[in-house]
Design a protein around this motif. Structure first.
Motif, PDB file in Angstrom:
ATOM      1  N   TYR A  42       1.390 100.742 -10.473  1.00 30.11           N
ATOM      2  CA  TYR A  42       0.207 101.254 -11.170  1.00 30.11           C
ATOM      3  C   TYR A  42      -0.742 102.060 -10.276  1.00 30.11           C
ATOM      4  O   TYR A  42      -1.511 102.867 -10.779  1.00 30.11           O
ATOM      5  N   TYR A  99      -1.828  97.813 -17.043  1.00 27.10           N
ATOM      6  CA  TYR A  99      -2.018  96.956 -15.877  1.00 27.10           C
ATOM      7  C   TYR A  99      -2.792  95.709 -16.281  1.00 27.10           C
ATOM      8  O   TYR A  99      -3.726  95.769 -17.078  1.00 27.10           O
ATOM      9  N   TYR A 153       4.412  95.254  -8.201  1.00 22.49           N
ATOM     10  CA  TYR A 153       3.624  95.382  -9.432  1.00 22.49           C
ATOM     11  C   TYR A 153       2.407  96.273  -9.181  1.00 22.49           C
ATOM     12  O   TYR A 153       2.129  97.194  -9.952  1.00 22.49           O
TER      13      TYR A 153
END
Length: 91
Positions: free
Chosen positions: A45, A17, A41
């Motif tokens: 994570y 990340y 995005y």
């Protein structure tokens, strides 16, 4: 940092990340629809965990998850502001 960011599903990314990549995705967004790349995005994570109340963060280097207490999440996902203006038909 490449111009083309490949966004994986949660727990599938091979790259760590990066707050810089998140900032890049937000800077490049020209509309609210474009901001969905930044959201995807983040979601690739991080996921909410209810017990214990925390965030699970995908760590590709160890191929496992890390519990992040809610109070510490702001260090990983800092507030980033981008304003969009919608042009109205009236002057």
């Amino acid at each position: 940092m490449s111009n083309q960011v490949v966004i994986s599903k949660f727990g599938e990314s091979k790259e760590a990340y990066s707050i810089d990549i998140l900032k890049q995705l937000i800077r490049e967004a020209n509309s609210l629809d474009d901001i969905s790349k930044a959201k995807r995005y983040i979601c690739s994570y991080f996921i909410l965990c209810s017990n214990p109340h925390s965030i699970l963060m995908w760590q590709p280097d160890i191929k496992n998850f890390e519990h992040i207490p809610m109070k510490n999440i702001s260090m990983l996902i800092r507030p980033i502001t981008k304003t969009f203006f919608k042009q109205s038909n009236s002057e």
